[in-house]
Design a protein around this motif. Structure first.
Motif, mmCIF file in Angstrom:
data_model
loop_
_atom_site.group_PDB
_atom_site.id
_atom_site.type_symbol
_atom_site.label_atom_id
_atom_site.label_comp_id
_atom_site.label_asym_id
_atom_site.label_seq_id
_atom_site.Cartn_x
_atom_site.Cartn_y
_atom_site.Cartn_z
ATOM 1 N N ASP A 48 0.972 -1.144 -0.174
ATOM 2 C CA ASP A 48 0.143 0.664 -0.057
ATOM 3 C C ASP A 48 1.069 1.052 -0.390
ATOM 4 O O ASP A 48 -0.243 2.299 -0.666
ATOM 5 N N TRP A 49 2.523 1.556 0.406
ATOM 6 C CA TRP A 49 2.919 2.262 0.490
ATOM 7 C C TRP A 49 3.585 2.617 -0.539
ATOM 8 O O TRP A 49 3.995 3.648 -1.207
ATOM 9 N N ILE A 50 3.787 1.587 -0.759
ATOM 10 C CA ILE A 50 4.239 1.431 -2.346
ATOM 11 C C ILE A 50 3.384 2.780 -3.559
ATOM 12 O O ILE A 50 4.186 2.527 -4.661
ATOM 13 N N ALA A 51 2.293 1.660 -3.383
ATOM 14 C CA ALA A 51 0.718 2.309 -4.082
ATOM 15 C C ALA A 51 0.855 4.186 -4.388
ATOM 16 O O ALA A 51 0.592 4.439 -4.998
ATOM 17 N N ALA A 52 1.039 4.367 -2.379
ATOM 18 C CA ALA A 52 1.217 5.341 -2.563
ATOM 19 C C ALA A 52 2.214 6.257 -2.923
ATOM 20 O O ALA A 52 1.784 7.207 -3.611
ATOM 21 N N ALA A 53 3.390 5.707 -2.896
ATOM 22 C CA ALA A 53 4.107 6.213 -3.288
ATOM 23 C C ALA A 53 4.234 6.687 -5.305
ATOM 24 O O ALA A 53 4.895 7.944 -5.265
ATOM 25 N N ALA A 54 4.138 5.799 -5.815
ATOM 26 C CA ALA A 54 3.415 6.361 -7.230
ATOM 27 C C ALA A 54 2.436 7.183 -7.315
ATOM 28 O O ALA A 54 2.814 7.884 -8.353
ATOM 29 N N ASP A 86 10.194 -5.990 2.680
ATOM 30 C CA ASP A 86 9.770 -6.586 1.299
ATOM 31 C C ASP A 86 8.328 -7.093 0.972
ATOM 32 O O ASP A 86 8.662 -8.881 1.541
ATOM 33 N N THR A 87 7.282 -7.894 0.641
ATOM 34 C CA THR A 87 6.777 -9.036 -0.200
ATOM 35 C C THR A 87 7.227 -8.704 -1.876
ATOM 36 O O THR A 87 6.814 -7.357 -2.732
ATOM 37 N N PRO A 88 6.956 -9.970 -2.451
ATOM 38 C CA PRO A 88 6.306 -10.257 -4.013
ATOM 39 C C PRO A 88 5.610 -9.012 -4.709
ATOM 40 O O PRO A 88 5.645 -8.700 -5.426
ATOM 41 N N GLU A 89 4.415 -8.818 -3.381
ATOM 42 C CA GLU A 89 2.954 -7.455 -4.505
ATOM 43 C C GLU A 89 4.021 -6.514 -4.434
ATOM 44 O O GLU A 89 3.312 -6.117 -5.611
ATOM 45 N N ALA A 90 4.546 -6.089 -3.977
ATOM 46 C CA ALA A 90 4.987 -5.022 -3.777
ATOM 47 C C ALA A 90 6.353 -4.349 -4.285
ATOM 48 O O ALA A 90 6.458 -3.669 -5.200
ATOM 49 N N ILE A 91 7.224 -5.470 -4.631
ATOM 50 C CA ILE A 91 7.725 -5.305 -5.271
ATOM 51 C C ILE A 91 7.575 -5.420 -6.683
ATOM 52 O O ILE A 91 8.152 -4.536 -7.676
ATOM 53 N N ALA A 92 6.562 -7.034 -7.289
ATOM 54 C CA ALA A 92 5.962 -5.759 -8.528
ATOM 55 C C ALA A 92 5.197 -4.919 -8.978
ATOM 56 O O ALA A 92 5.776 -4.528 -9.451
ATOM 57 N N LEU A 93 4.931 -4.254 -7.943
ATOM 58 C CA LEU A 93 3.799 -3.146 -8.632
ATOM 59 C C LEU A 93 5.348 -2.256 -8.127
ATOM 60 O O LEU A 93 5.036 -1.549 -8.870
ATOM 61 N N ALA A 94 6.174 -1.719 -7.738
ATOM 62 C CA ALA A 94 7.456 -0.969 -7.233
ATOM 63 C C ALA A 94 7.492 -1.047 -9.080
ATOM 64 O O ALA A 94 7.954 -0.274 -9.795
ATOM 65 N N GLU A 95 7.926 -2.412 -9.873
ATOM 66 C CA GLU A 95 8.353 -2.141 -11.015
ATOM 67 C C GLU A 95 7.300 -2.079 -11.880
ATOM 68 O O GLU A 95 7.640 -1.087 -13.194
ATOM 69 N N GLU A 96 6.378 -2.556 -11.928
ATOM 70 C CA GLU A 96 5.297 -1.784 -12.909
ATOM 71 C C GLU A 96 5.304 -0.585 -12.750
ATOM 72 O O GLU A 96 4.683 0.244 -14.157
ATOM 73 N N SER A 97 4.915 0.192 -11.436
ATOM 74 C CA SER A 97 5.314 1.579 -11.480
ATOM 75 C C SER A 97 6.507 3.010 -11.862
ATOM 76 O O SER A 97 6.182 3.348 -11.616
#
Length: 145
Positions: A80-86, A100-111
């Motif tokens: 959720d914090w990665i999403a907020a950063a994006a 970190d979590t796989p979902e957070a890492i994937a979202l960061a990469e996508e963003s």
């Protein structure tokens, strides 16, 4: 050549996310950034104040934009914090070791976020002999600094 971890600290303005209700706010990182002359904002939805400074409930409440974000909140909040950063346009994010979590890492990469994981930001901002300086020496020897 400086590593991606080291260049993270070239930014002038940072936000540091913690959640005091779950575990103590990451004061070593917070104070370390301030000692290095950085503008740093405490983001903690569970506190009004951190170390005598105002705490902000989320990134949208900050008084100005920041270029970099350190996340030391509970692991289940990382994505959720990665999403907020994006959403805030923050392109440089550091997720504290083991948060970190796989979902957070994937979202960061996508963003398109330049994400640092797997190590502790404290070893880059603290001075003197400590557990963190020993961690720093080991990471340098291992070529992971």
């Amino acid at each position: 050549m400086r590593s991606n971890y080291e260049t993270f600290f070239d930014h002038p303005r940072f936000a540091l996310v913690g959640r005091s209700a779950a575990k103590p706010f990451p004061l070593l990182s917070y104070r370390g950034l301030k000692r290095h002359g950085k503008t740093v904002y405490a983001v903690d939805p569970s506190a009004q104040e951190i170390d005598g400074d105002p705490a902000y409930p989320d990134l949208t409440a900050l008084p100005e934009a920041v270029e970099a974000l350190i996340i030391e909140a509970p692991k289940q909040e990382t994505r959720d914090w990665i999403a907020a950063a994006a959403q805030a346009g923050i392109q440089d994010v550091w997720v504290h070791m083991a948060h970190d979590t796989p979902e957070a890492i994937a979202l960061a990469e996508e963003s398109g976020i330049n994400l640092r994981t797997g190590t502790c930001a404290v070893m880059y901002v603290t001075r003197g002999l400590s557990y963190h300086s020993l961690h720093k020496a080991i990471m340098k020897l291992a070529g992971k600094y």
